[in-house]
Design a protein around this motif. Structure first.
Motif, PDB file in Angstrom:
ATOM      1  N   PRO A  36       0.863  -0.997   0.155  1.00  0.00           N
ATOM      2  CA  PRO A  36       0.258   0.334  -0.047  1.00  0.00           C
ATOM      3  C   PRO A  36       0.905   1.130   0.084  1.00  0.00           C
ATOM      4  O   PRO A  36       1.806   1.122   0.328  1.00  0.00           O
ATOM      5  CB  PRO A  36      -0.765   0.234   1.475  1.00  0.00           C
ATOM      6  N   MET A  37       0.434   1.837  -1.054  1.00  0.00           N
ATOM      7  CA  MET A  37       0.735   3.400  -0.545  1.00  0.00           C
ATOM      8  C   MET A  37       1.116   4.039   0.630  1.00  0.00           C
ATOM      9  O   MET A  37       1.713   4.790   0.890  1.00  0.00           O
ATOM     10  CB  MET A  37       0.483   4.581  -1.819  1.00  0.00           C
ATOM     11  N   PHE A  38      -0.391   4.131   1.401  1.00  0.00           N
ATOM     12  CA  PHE A  38      -0.551   5.094   2.202  1.00  0.00           C
ATOM     13  C   PHE A  38      -0.924   4.106   3.371  1.00  0.00           C
ATOM     14  O   PHE A  38      -1.707   3.000   3.370  1.00  0.00           O
ATOM     15  CB  PHE A  38      -1.480   6.001   2.359  1.00  0.00           C
ATOM     16  N   LYS A  39      -0.818   4.194   5.062  1.00  0.00           N
ATOM     17  CA  LYS A  39      -1.696   4.041   6.013  1.00  0.00           C
ATOM     18  C   LYS A  39      -2.369   4.724   7.028  1.00  0.00           C
ATOM     19  O   LYS A  39      -1.677   5.899   7.080  1.00  0.00           O
ATOM     20  CB  LYS A  39      -0.674   3.136   6.209  1.00  0.00           C
ATOM     21  N   PRO A  40      -3.293   4.335   7.642  1.00  0.00           N
ATOM     22  CA  PRO A  40      -3.605   5.011   8.372  1.00  0.00           C
ATOM     23  C   PRO A  40      -2.457   5.630   9.720  1.00  0.00           C
ATOM     24  O   PRO A  40      -2.249   4.302  10.055  1.00  0.00           O
ATOM     25  CB  PRO A  40      -4.582   4.611   9.157  1.00  0.00           C
ATOM     26  N   VAL A  41      -2.359   6.786  10.313  1.00  0.00           N
ATOM     27  CA  VAL A  41      -1.576   7.288  10.920  1.00  0.00           C
ATOM     28  C   VAL A  41      -1.596   6.453  12.626  1.00  0.00           C
ATOM     29  O   VAL A  41      -2.488   6.966  12.988  1.00  0.00           O
ATOM     30  CB  VAL A  41      -1.368   8.646  11.220  1.00  0.00           C
ATOM     31  N   GLU A  42      -0.741   5.397  13.191  1.00  0.00           N
ATOM     32  CA  GLU A  42      -1.731   4.637  14.648  1.00  0.00           C
ATOM     33  C   GLU A  42      -0.777   6.064  15.800  1.00  0.00           C
ATOM     34  O   GLU A  42      -0.136   7.034  15.381  1.00  0.00           O
ATOM     35  CB  GLU A  42      -0.216   3.248  14.815  1.00  0.00           C
ATOM     36  N   GLU A  43      -1.325   5.234  16.661  1.00  0.00           N
ATOM     37  CA  GLU A  43      -1.356   6.588  18.345  1.00  0.00           C
ATOM     38  C   GLU A  43       0.443   6.407  18.447  1.00  0.00           C
ATOM     39  O   GLU A  43       0.918   5.504  18.117  1.00  0.00           O
ATOM     40  CB  GLU A  43      -2.022   6.142  19.263  1.00  0.00           C
ATOM     41  N   GLY A  44       0.508   7.730  18.142  1.00  0.00           N
ATOM     42  CA  GLY A  44       2.276   7.408  19.150  1.00  0.00           C
ATOM     43  C   GLY A  44       3.172   7.788  17.490  1.00  0.00           C
ATOM     44  O   GLY A  44       4.047   7.789  18.027  1.00  0.00           O
ATOM     45  N   GLU A  45       2.350   7.829  16.411  1.00  0.00           N
ATOM     46  CA  GLU A  45       3.203   7.618  14.775  1.00  0.00           C
ATOM     47  C   GLU A  45       3.755   9.095  14.384  1.00  0.00           C
ATOM     48  O   GLU A  45       2.506   9.315  14.689  1.00  0.00           O
ATOM     49  CB  GLU A  45       2.616   6.161  14.197  1.00  0.00           C
ATOM     50  N   PRO A  46       5.132   9.549  14.349  1.00  0.00           N
ATOM     51  CA  PRO A  46       5.042  10.579  13.871  1.00  0.00           C
ATOM     52  C   PRO A  46       4.965  10.799  12.153  1.00  0.00           C
ATOM     53  O   PRO A  46       4.369  12.107  12.017  1.00  0.00           O
ATOM     54  CB  PRO A  46       6.304  10.966  14.149  1.00  0.00           C
ATOM     55  N   GLY A  47       4.743  10.069  11.865  1.00  0.00           N
ATOM     56  CA  GLY A  47       4.215  10.160   9.866  1.00  0.00           C
ATOM     57  C   GLY A  47       5.254  11.399   9.326  1.00  0.00           C
ATOM     58  O   GLY A  47       6.373  11.736   9.539  1.00  0.00           O
ATOM     59  N   GLN A  48       4.300  12.056   8.180  1.00  0.00           N
ATOM     60  CA  GLN A  48       5.364  13.141   7.782  1.00  0.00           C
ATOM     61  C   GLN A  48       5.243  14.269   8.241  1.00  0.00           C
ATOM     62  O   GLN A  48       5.400  15.437   7.537  1.00  0.00           O
ATOM     63  CB  GLN A  48       4.498  12.678   6.175  1.00  0.00           C
ATOM     64  N   GLY A  49       3.719  13.968   9.329  1.00  0.00           N
ATOM     65  CA  GLY A  49       3.735  15.046  10.315  1.00  0.00           C
ATOM     66  C   GLY A  49       2.838  16.177   9.176  1.00  0.00           C
ATOM     67  O   GLY A  49       2.132  17.135   9.812  1.00  0.00           O
ATOM     68  N   GLY A  50       1.218  15.097   8.255  1.00  0.00           N
ATOM     69  CA  GLY A  50       0.914  15.917   8.298  1.00  0.00           C
ATOM     70  C   GLY A  50      -0.461  15.837   8.671  1.00  0.00           C
ATOM     71  O   GLY A  50      -0.716  15.157   9.406  1.00  0.00           O
ATOM     72  N   ALA A  51      -1.598  16.408   8.070  1.00  0.00           N
ATOM     73  CA  ALA A  51      -3.214  16.620   9.256  1.00  0.00           C
ATOM     74  C   ALA A  51      -3.959  15.740   7.966  1.00  0.00           C
ATOM     75  O   ALA A  51      -5.424  15.764   8.131  1.00  0.00           O
ATOM     76  CB  ALA A  51      -3.442  18.272   8.712  1.00  0.00           C
ATOM     77  N   SER A  52      -3.414  14.526   6.907  1.00  0.00           N
ATOM     78  CA  SER A  52      -4.861  14.118   6.392  1.00  0.00           C
ATOM     79  C   SER A  52      -5.055  12.864   7.815  1.00  0.00           C
ATOM     80  O   SER A  52      -6.215  12.154   6.664  1.00  0.00           O
ATOM     81  CB  SER A  52      -4.269  13.145   5.544  1.00  0.00           C
ATOM     82  N   GLY A  53      -4.238  12.298   8.015  1.00  0.00           N
ATOM     83  CA  GLY A  53      -4.517  11.567   9.476  1.00  0.00           C
ATOM     84  C   GLY A  53      -4.141   9.962   8.355  1.00  0.00           C
ATOM     85  O   GLY A  53      -4.069   8.730   9.321  1.00  0.00           O
ATOM     86  N   PHE A  54      -3.205  10.327   7.401  1.00  0.00           N
ATOM     87  CA  PHE A  54      -2.438   8.960   7.329  1.00  0.00           C
ATOM     88  C   PHE A  54      -1.402   8.888   6.806  1.00  0.00           C
ATOM     89  O   PHE A  54      -0.952  10.331   6.630  1.00  0.00           O
ATOM     90  CB  PHE A  54      -2.859   8.312   6.123  1.00  0.00           C
ATOM     91  N   SER A  55      -0.080   8.091   6.658  1.00  0.00           N
ATOM     92  CA  SER A  55       1.666   8.567   6.659  1.00  0.00           C
ATOM     93  C   SER A  55       1.204   7.677   5.292  1.00  0.00           C
ATOM     94  O   SER A  55       0.867   6.378   5.076  1.00  0.00           O
ATOM     95  CB  SER A  55       2.214   7.970   7.619  1.00  0.00           C
ATOM     96  N   ALA A  56       2.867   7.485   4.446  1.00  0.00           N
ATOM     97  CA  ALA A  56       3.459   6.748   3.255  1.00  0.00           C
ATOM     98  C   ALA A  56       3.726   5.493   3.992  1.00  0.00           C
ATOM     99  O   ALA A  56       4.639   5.637   5.597  1.00  0.00           O
ATOM    100  CB  ALA A  56       4.544   7.768   3.271  1.00  0.00           C
ATOM    101  N   CYS A  57       3.842   4.390   3.836  1.00  0.00           N
ATOM    102  CA  CYS A  57       4.141   3.015   3.958  1.00  0.00           C
ATOM    103  C   CYS A  57       5.755   2.948   3.859  1.00  0.00           C
ATOM    104  O   CYS A  57       5.626   2.446   5.017  1.00  0.00           O
ATOM    105  CB  CYS A  57       3.587   1.930   4.032  1.00  0.00           C
ATOM    106  N   HIS A  58       6.349   3.764   2.992  1.00  0.00           N
ATOM    107  CA  HIS A  58       7.542   3.179   2.342  1.00  0.00           C
ATOM    108  C   HIS A  58       7.847   4.761   2.748  1.00  0.00           C
ATOM    109  O   HIS A  58       9.139   4.792   3.654  1.00  0.00           O
ATOM    110  CB  HIS A  58       7.855   2.885   1.099  1.00  0.00           C
ATOM    111  N   HIS A  59       7.897   5.182   1.695  1.00  0.00           N
ATOM    112  CA  HIS A  59       8.565   7.319   2.286  1.00  0.00           C
ATOM    113  C   HIS A  59       7.434   8.009   1.293  1.00  0.00           C
ATOM    114  O   HIS A  59       6.920   7.524   0.271  1.00  0.00           O
ATOM    115  CB  HIS A  59       9.528   7.207   2.260  1.00  0.00           C
TER     116      HIS A  59
END
Length: 350
Positions: free
Chosen positions: A181-204
């Protein structure tokens, strides 16, 4: 195999193909409602099953092992909100071969789990429930996938199962896993890419979409888009990975700005990348090999520290060269260096 195939068959995105048999989802739970209610409180779960054939163990010996294994389970398994795993032991001396909790249609499940092969006394049948995913499954493992690996390793360590020694046929099982998958939902405590979408890139966030269809999904349903990422897995360990990269500047900017909804400042930090892409970057891809992990697997050691020339201790110290240690003035002198709290030295006089 694809990420989706790996999750369905092995419950993990780093499958160890030395472990026998695969995971199966029970297609019709209606005949087994009583059993399902025993292992999960989910109203409409997926119930998956897999088997592990043991090396001629008696049911009593197997049950003793299973009791100890279940008692030592990590709380992630024992307190799993989807329900605790259930391990049944094949025992021809018991009613319905030890599967009476499944009911009279138990053989349907066994045929599914074994692919029609016969179970022998002492063999294990493992069940686990989980919630049905919404759309593309985006976690890297399921509880049954993790349990299956932990159980197999514990059985090998206890001498109840054998793993082929390194250098013998079947001892090195390589597999490419693709179509993550390209993206996944941001889990609690996970920084992700700091976006406001609620999900982050799985790879980068620089990974390209897999196909034109996946590119179009970025506009409508990004969580369903697949990426052109790939991992090389050996014996259940990821030893390398990479991806095709976005080479069109407008696509890269769109992903950061409109999909991930990164802040303007965070996007600005990548202005050098945009300049390079704008100059006419060709399609490109990469792959990085974790050489230490690869060599550790080839030498059949459990830690990469055994194959690193200068391994560090848990404190970050190098026992071979005795570092870190304090530097003396005599050691610094030949390089024209000084300690920060010393008076400045007139280097022009040198």
């Amino acid at each position: 195999m694809t990420f989706a195939e790996s999750i369905a068959a092995y419950g993990i995105d780093k499958p160890d193909l030395r472990i026998p048999n695969r995971i199966h989802a029970i297609p019709d739970l209606e005949p087994f409602r009583h059993f399902v209610s025993m292992i999960s409180h989910l109203p409409d779960p997926i119930v998956e099953v897999c088997t592990l054939p043991l090396d001629g163990c008696s049911p009593a010996e197997t049950r003793k092992f299973v009791t100890g294994f279940m008692d030592s389970l990590d709380t992630a398994f024992s307190d799993n909100p989807d329900g605790k795993p259930q391990i049944l032991v094949c025992d021809s001396s018991q009613p319905l071969q030890g599967f009476s909790s499944l009911g009279v249609e138990y053989q349907t499940v066994l045929n599914l789990a074994t692919g029609g092969e016969q179970l022998n006394d002492g063999d294990l049948v493992i069940f686990q429930a989980r919630e049905k995913p919404i759309g593309q499954y985006n976690r890297s493992s399921t509880r049954l996938g993790e349990l299956r690996v932990a159980l197999w390793r514990a059985l090998v360590e206890a001498g109840l199962l054998s793993a082929p020694p390194i250098g013998t046929p079947g001892s090195l099982q390589f597999v490419w896993v693709t179509e993550f998958p390209m993206f996944k939902p941001v889990e609690e405590g996970e920084p992700g890419q700091g976006g406001a979408s609620g999900f982050s890139a799985c790879h980068h966030p620089f990974t390209a979409p897999l196909s034109e269809q996946d590119f179009e999904l970025l506009l409508t349903d990004p969580l369903e888009a697949k990426s052109a990422a790939y991992d090389l897995v050996l014996n259940g360990v990821e030893i390398g990975g990479g991806s095709e990269r976005n080479h069109i500047v407008e696509v890269q900017q769109f992903i950061m700005r409109d999909v991930l909804k990164m802040t303007p400042q965070a996007i600005k930090d990548f202005s050098h990348l945009f300049d390079a892409l704008q100059a006419g970057c060709p399609p490109h891809a990469g792959f990085a090999l974790g050489f230490d992990r690869f060599v550790a697997l080839l030498t059949d050691t459990s830690t990469v520290r055994d194959v690193i020339a200068f391994p560090k201790t848990m404190k970050g110290e190098d026992s071979f060269v005795k570092s870190p240690t304090k530097l003396t003035k005599e050691q610094l002198e030949p390089y024209g260096l000084k300690l920060a709290d010393e008076p400045k030295r007139d280097l022009d006089s040198k």
